[in-house]
Design an enzyme around this catalytic site. Structure first.
Site, PDB file in Angstrom:
ATOM      1  N   ASP A  57       0.839  -1.207   0.000  1.00 34.30           N
ATOM      2  CA  ASP A  57       0.000   0.000   0.000  1.00 34.30           C
ATOM      3  C   ASP A  57       0.872   1.254   0.000  1.00 34.30           C
ATOM      4  O   ASP A  57       1.591   1.511   0.972  1.00 34.30           O
ATOM      5  CB  ASP A  57      -0.897  -0.025   1.237  1.00 34.30           C
ATOM      6  N   CYS A  99      -5.681   4.290  -4.383  1.00 33.86           N
ATOM      7  CA  CYS A  99      -5.981   2.960  -3.841  1.00 33.86           C
ATOM      8  C   CYS A  99      -7.224   2.315  -4.461  1.00 33.86           C
ATOM      9  O   CYS A  99      -7.154   1.231  -5.048  1.00 33.86           O
ATOM     10  CB  CYS A  99      -6.171   3.045  -2.330  1.00 33.86           C
ATOM     11  N   HIS A 155     -11.023  -1.687   1.141  1.00 34.42           N
ATOM     12  CA  HIS A 155     -11.156  -0.339   0.567  1.00 34.42           C
ATOM     13  C   HIS A 155     -11.968  -0.302  -0.729  1.00 34.42           C
ATOM     14  O   HIS A 155     -11.703   0.493  -1.623  1.00 34.42           O
ATOM     15  CB  HIS A 155      -9.777   0.290   0.333  1.00 34.42           C
ATOM     16  N   ASN A 314      -0.238   1.827  -5.921  1.00 41.11           N
ATOM     17  CA  ASN A 314       0.068   3.101  -6.594  1.00 41.11           C
ATOM     18  C   ASN A 314       1.465   3.504  -6.153  1.00 41.11           C
ATOM     19  O   ASN A 314       2.141   2.764  -5.419  1.00 41.11           O
ATOM     20  CB  ASN A 314      -0.949   4.203  -6.252  1.00 41.11           C
TER      21      ASN A 314
END
Length: 577
Positions: A57, A99, A155, A314
């Site tokens: 992440d 995300c 998420h 990302n």
């Protein structure tokens, strides 16, 4: 003379016992004592492979050893380096800039403009999630015979129970529904504007389809450790003959920067800023966790028939001391630093000649859906909506040319003044076609290339005009995006703007509802989770009719605007003539 030997019954019994025990068998060897038995190896090389997909992440491109060491980064990732350098490193691998868009694309194989998740990350109090009519990766893997587990950060929405992982194809889930939170207490604070208030609630869950439970027992335990131990336990106790899929989505190294103190000591003497040391320790902790999971695969006899895929969602974030060096930009931007990710694929199933190689083919996060379903599991993509991804298994395994020639990074139409059917450069978008990459819309004024602080490289900055709306780069010749050549190549700009128009014509309306001010986790035990109920069939039909009526009115307005514009242009031409 014939001798006759008569043996008593006692002698015969003794002789048989000696033969059975092997004492008189000179060729036998006694079994070694106290020797540790090797783990039972599964003879499943001809079966579908197990698949472990590991997602980091906000990991910076230069914040792993196999990318960053040559640029002076002193962040240590020995396990990831070992896996990458004995697998295939993906040097031309892209994700999305945030995300939720990347995670939705991984789960569906479709660009965010086609799922309605093109605007931004899902915020806890907005009633939205990955559309329920989208077919997901774990759903297709279950059709192909897999057992599916998810561990870590979701998420992709939680407004209804139908939005949760165990309703989207996973047999079991342990982790967090939201995008961030405290690594130890698992509490997440959200500030609401209208009315102004701060909501703080617990976000850790242990779910199956039949039973959703709050993971209170994980309070005080570092999330990276919890996720790794859960993955290890799944592997250690796995007894099914079916192949296994684990989606391991780490929270690290997303902010807040938190890690057990013992990991910081490793970087105590390294010339780093305080925040950089904490980030390095978080990444090292994650690396150690991944190493433990690989050991568990080997102990369980599953490693030889397992494919491990590693990716970031990302680029590294500006909020942390991450480095995407040598690329420009951060998470949230469409420059290479925001969308080019660290990634590799590792498996003992690769021939020796392929291990330790670098694949330069153009690959995007949307490609994992068909690659895993068709290339690895032997399943099919029947029943899905049109995919934007390609099956890259032969590109990776046989080193054939990538079938991909372009990547749409995004088109964001929310908040753009120029509304209507025409693409406008004020829309934040990015597209790569072959060697060329175009970026449109406001990207901020200060642009940065951030080197690892402990390296000998110096950061570079550039200030762009506030009203600048178009950048064009030849990514092959200028991968670091130093030179905007949009004014030198107007024909290429027009071609790419027309292509963006084609994407816009087929774009799904972005889903971005207002925050639900009535939602308060305090009314649900102080825990983040579902707060709405799926509407009835009759309510859904009424809502669809209302939506169609709105769309019809919008089409009519756009048509009238075009007619008026044509009349205006016609009059101007007549006046000039």
């Amino acid at each position: 003379m014939i001798f006759q030997i008569n043996l008593s019954s006692t002698c015969w019994i003794l002789l048989l016992c000696l033969l059975y025990s092997g004492v008189i068998n000179a060729g036998s060897k006694p079994k070694p004592k106290n020797k540790r038995l090797k783990p039972k190896q599964r003879d499943d090389s001809s079966q579908q492979p197990n698949i472990i997909f590991i997602l980091a992440d906000d990991l910076g491109y230069a914040d792993v050893g196999f990318n960053g060491k040559r640029y002076g980064s002193q962040i240590q990732t020995p396990n990831l380096d070992r896996l990458a350098r004995s697998g295939v490193i993906l040097s031309n691998y892209y994700v999305h800039h945030l995300c939720t868009p990347s995670r939705s694309t991984l789960m569906t194989g479709r660009y965010p403009i086609h799922t309605g998740l093109s605007h931004s990350n899902i915020i806890p109090t907005r009633p939205m999630c990955l559309p329920e009519d989208e077919v997901t990766l774990p759903q297709k893997l279950k059709e192909a015979g897999y057992v599916t587990h998810m561990v870590g950060k979701w998420h992709l929405g939680m407004q209804r129970k139908e939005c949760l992982p165990t309703y989207r194809g996973f047999d079991a889930f342990v982790g967090m529904y939201l995008g961030a939170g405290d690594y130890f207490t698992h509490m997440k604070k959200v500030t609401l504007i209208n009315p102004l208030r701060v909501i703080s609630a617990y976000d850790f869950h242990r779910d199956t389809r039949q039973n959703r439970t709050v993971g209170y027992k994980y309070y005080g335990r570092y999330s990276t450790h919890v996720f790794a131990q859960r993955a290890q336990n799944i592997i250690k106790t796995y007894r099914s003959k079916k192949p296994l899929f684990v989606y391991l989505s780490f929270q690290a190294p997303h902010t807040p920067l938190q890690v057990p103190q013992k990991y910081k000591f490793r970087f105590a003497n390294i010339n780093m800023t305080y925040g950089r040391k904490t980030l390095a320790a978080m990444i090292y902790c994650m690396d150690q966790a991944i190493g433990d999971i690989v050991k568990e695969l080997k102990n369980a006899g599953m490693y030889n028939n397992t494919v491990i895929i590693f990716s970031s969602d990302n680029g590294g974030s500006r909020e942390s001391p991450a480095s995407n060096w040598p690329f420009r930009g951060f998470k949230g931007t469409f420059f290479e630093g925001g969308v080019r990710a660290a990634g590799f694929i590792h498996t003992p199933l690769f021939p020796k000649s392929l291990r330790g190689t670098v694949n330069n083919g153009l690959i995007h996060v949307s490609d994992w859906f068909p690659t895993i379903i068709q290339g690895l599991s032997g399943g099919n993509t029947n029943g899905t909506k049109p995919l934007d991804g390609f099956d890259m298994w032969q590109t990776i395994k046989a080193r054939t040319k990538s079938p991909r020639t372009e990547i749409l990074f995004n088109i964001n139409t929310v908040g753009v003044n120029q509304r209507g059917p025409q693409f406008h450069p004020s829309m934040r978008s990015a597209l790569r076609m072959g060697d060329w990459k175009i970026i449109t819309g406001h990207q901020g004024e200060l642009h940065r290339w951030q080197a690892p602080p402990e390296s000998k490289h110096s950061d570079m900055e550039r200030t762009e005009p506030h009203n600048k709306k178009i950048w064009l780069f030849n990514i092959t010749a200028d991968p670091y995006e130093f030179h905007d050549v949009s004014e030198l190549n107007p024909a290429i700009v027009n071609v790419m703007l027309n292509r963006l128009q084609e994407y816009l014509d087929n774009m799904t309306t972005p889903v971005w509802p207002k925050m639900d001010a009535s939602y308060d986790p305090a009314n649900y035990g102080g825990v983040w989770g579902p707060w709405t109920v799926r509407p009835s069939f009759e309510e859904t039909l009424k809502a669809e009719k209302r939506q169609k009526a709105r769309e019809a009115r919008e089409r009519k307005k756009k048509k009238n605007k075009l007619k008026k514009a044509r009349k205006r242009n016609k009059k101007l031409k007549q006046q000039k003539s």
